[in-house]
Design an enzyme around this catalytic site. Structure first.
Site, mmCIF file in Angstrom:
data_model
loop_
_atom_site.group_PDB
_atom_site.id
_atom_site.type_symbol
_atom_site.label_atom_id
_atom_site.label_comp_id
_atom_site.label_asym_id
_atom_site.label_seq_id
_atom_site.Cartn_x
_atom_site.Cartn_y
_atom_site.Cartn_z
ATOM 1 N N CYS A 121 -4.367 -3.218 0.916
ATOM 2 C CA CYS A 121 -4.723 -1.633 0.554
ATOM 3 C C CYS A 121 -6.031 -2.465 -0.526
ATOM 4 O O CYS A 121 -6.897 -2.227 0.214
ATOM 5 C CB CYS A 121 -3.475 -1.553 -0.686
ATOM 6 S SG CYS A 121 -3.400 -0.446 -2.144
ATOM 7 N N HIS A 171 1.287 -1.233 1.730
ATOM 8 C CA HIS A 171 2.330 -2.697 1.458
ATOM 9 C C HIS A 171 3.560 -3.385 2.188
ATOM 10 O O HIS A 171 4.196 -2.484 1.613
ATOM 11 C CB HIS A 171 2.725 -2.246 -0.376
ATOM 12 C CG HIS A 171 1.595 -2.073 -0.876
ATOM 13 N ND1 HIS A 171 0.376 -2.742 -1.848
ATOM 14 C CD2 HIS A 171 0.583 -0.968 -1.332
ATOM 15 C CE1 HIS A 171 -0.474 -2.881 -3.012
ATOM 16 N NE2 HIS A 171 -0.156 -1.368 -2.544
ATOM 17 N N GLU A 194 4.504 -6.166 1.959
ATOM 18 C CA GLU A 194 5.179 -6.489 1.720
ATOM 19 C C GLU A 194 6.620 -6.402 0.896
ATOM 20 O O GLU A 194 7.351 -7.032 0.695
ATOM 21 C CB GLU A 194 4.840 -7.160 0.452
ATOM 22 C CG GLU A 194 4.680 -6.857 -1.159
ATOM 23 C CD GLU A 194 3.152 -6.022 -0.354
ATOM 24 O OE1 GLU A 194 1.796 -5.947 -1.866
ATOM 25 O OE2 GLU A 194 2.363 -5.996 0.661
#
Length: 560
Positions: free
Chosen positions: A396, A523, A525
């Protein structure tokens, strides 16, 4: 539908989320479909506008919901996809009730906390519990929920006091998580806080079926018997969870204390007494985690480094990837402000310590964030990774700053910047998205799962994703790379290998002639799972351990 309510006592941050997730994992391993709801008593509509220092990271769901990080634990442990309505806040409930009042649904009535707010909570829970969260789209059989017993949460506690009778005893179970402290002065484990906590809960009309006692060290049998006697439960209804080397151990500790047998009897569940292969995989994973010898160090360069919960999903994604390649993760948090030249004059010790950490790391990660503070330090770290050929992943804001750094040092655009930090820059390489910034701050970003299309086959990230033509990952951003300037970067070797479905938004960057220099606008994750690590993070760990090329040559298969 069976409902399991998890309440907390003595202190917050005691591990309700991990314990609820672990119970869900055990029940899922018995073949049941499990969903989860998190209840937060704050008046915010969602977690989107919080500072990470308030409640930890903001977790983003597929539907764009910005929610409490506990929903991230639920998703990772249970391998499910939740929705924004799985996070109930006081703000959402009151907004819902006030909207109904304005609409005229309560015409002639005085709208009150009881029954209107409490009824709204019960209705929300019953409706959301039926929403499928697994890939097979079948209705869940078990709903796990968590709330706390402080003064803000009283309407929720009262709602569940009523709900236990509506759902009937055989369909409702209350688990109370409490702390058993061990003062250094005496070294004795104290049960009084748990006794008081259970007494307070009973005074509110809820009786715990299971008391889960958290402690630093394993709890002695005499303590278990004392809690059983003074809290009016059987000894087998007192469960101990001491601090363990990894959270993967928690489901195993619970299972060893007979929790499957208890739930089978208490909730009349159609399950065997023994868990399935899923829990055996968890056991193997926990044992493997504890036997790891080789270490890989990653420097996380961010601005919220004083609280590890601020980057909970990033840490978990790195941990999942390290475990997949049989390495122990050494995550070094570096406050990006301490890498800036101004820090050298202000506090040279901190400055040199931060640079020492960065220089000895095997890989560098710059995660997402907002605001100008610390950005120059992040740019310094990115420049170091690029010039010294250190494996790098930017997520990001990390990707956007990688573009800014490249523009300044490779394209010689000295004032290149993001309009977030310098609205008047002559070289706006990162710009805002006006259609997603109408003035209000809450829920106005580009949020949720979006498709990213690879525009070339010659991409390391495409190979890591299994040579897919596109990927779908979760987003949370207001700014994007300026598409009008991308050709200048590509001519110098910074390739934009992934973009959105329209081809306007730049999603993935890769630098030529570098072991691993990757930036992603999304993102990844948030989608990482213990047994399914996120490809960008896995790539960083592989590159940091010098095994990326071998992994790609094996067709992206992990060595045994």
């Amino acid at each position: 539908m069976k409902y399991i309510l998890v309440t907390g006592g003595v202190i917050s941050g005691i591990g309700k989320g991990i314990i609820a997730s672990s119970i869900g994992t055990i029940l899922k391993s018995c073949g049941l479909r499990v969903t989860a709801i998190k209840i937060d008593p704050y008046i915010n509509i969602d977690a989107g506008t919080f500072s990470p220092y308030e409640h930890g990271e903001v977790f983003v769901l597929n539907d764009g919901g910005e929610v409490d990080l506990d929903l991230g634990n639920y998703e990772r442990f249970l391998d499910i996809s939740l929705y924004k309505d799985n996070n109930i806040t006081t703000g959402k409930i009151y907004q819902h009730v006030i909207n109904k009042e304005r609409h005229g649904d309560y015409l002639g009535k005085t709208v009150q906390v009881v029954p209107h707010i409490t009824d709204a909570v019960q209705e929300w829970v019953m409706n959301q519990a039926k929403v499928p969260v697994d890939d097979d789209k079948k209705e869940p059989q078990i709903c796990l929920g968590g709330t706390i017993g402080d003064i803000e949460g009283m309407p929720f506690v009262e709602a569940f006091r009523q709900f236990q009778f509506k759902a009937k005893r055989e369909n409702f179970c209350n688990i109370h998580v409490s702390l058993v402290p061990q003062p250094n002065a005496t070294g004795e484990q104290k049960t009084k806080p748990t006794q008081n906590s259970v007494r307070a809960l009973r005074g509110l009309g809820l009786s715990p079926d299971l008391i889960v006692c958290r402690s630093a060290k394993p709890i002695e049998m005499a303590v278990k018997e004392k809690i059983s006697m003074f809290c009016h439960v059987e000894p087998e209804q007192v469960i101990f969870i001491h601090d363990v080397s990894s959270t993967y151990r928690v489901p195993i500790l619970l299972e060893e204390q007979g929790i499957i047998k208890y739930f089978k009897q208490r909730l009349n569940l159609p399950i065997d007494d023994q868990p399935s292969d899923l829990l055996m995989k968890w056991k193997k994973m926990a044992c493997r985690y504890e036997r790891l010898l080789k270490v890989c160090s990653i420097a996380l360069v961010g601005k919220y480094t004083k609280l590890s919960d601020c980057y909970a999903s990033v840490f978990k994604a790195l941990e999942h990837s390290a475990l997949a390649i049989n390495y122990k993760l050494d995550l070094m948090y570096i406050d990006s402000t301490e890498l800036e030249h101004s820090m050298e004059a202000e506090n040279s010790v901190k400055y040199h310590q931060a640079w020492h950490k960065l220089c000895k790391a095997d890989g560098i990660l710059v995660p997402g964030g907002f605001g100008i503070r610390g950005t120059e330090g992040k740019l310094q770290a990115i420049s170091w990774a690029r010039t010294k050929k250190k494996p790098f992943l930017g997520v990001c804001l990390g990707m956007q700053l990688a573009v800014v750094e490249f523009a300044r040092n490779c394209l010689n655009w000295e004032d290149a910047n993001s309009t977030e930090f310098d609205p008047d820059t002559k070289n706006p390489v990162v710009i805002d998205m006006p259609e997603h910034n109408p003035g209000d701050m809450g829920g106005t970003m580009r949020l949720g799962k979006r498709r990213t299309v690879f525009k070339t086959e010659n991409s390391v990230l495409r190979k890591l994703y299994g040579d897919e033509m596109f990927v779908e990952e979760r987003h949370r951003h207001r700014y994007e790379v300026n598409p009008e300037l991308t050709h200048c970067f590509e001519e110098k070797g910074l390739k934009f290998v992934g973009h959105d479905t329209e081809g306007n938004r730049m999603e993935i960057i890769e630098l030529e002639n570098h072991p691993y220099f990757v930036g992603v606008q999304f993102h990844p994750e948030f989608s990482s799972r213990p047994m399914k690590p996120s490809p960008p993070y896995l790539g960083l760990l592989l590159a940091a351990t010098g095994t990326l090329n071998a992994y790609l040559q094996r067709g992206c298969k992990l060595s045994p």
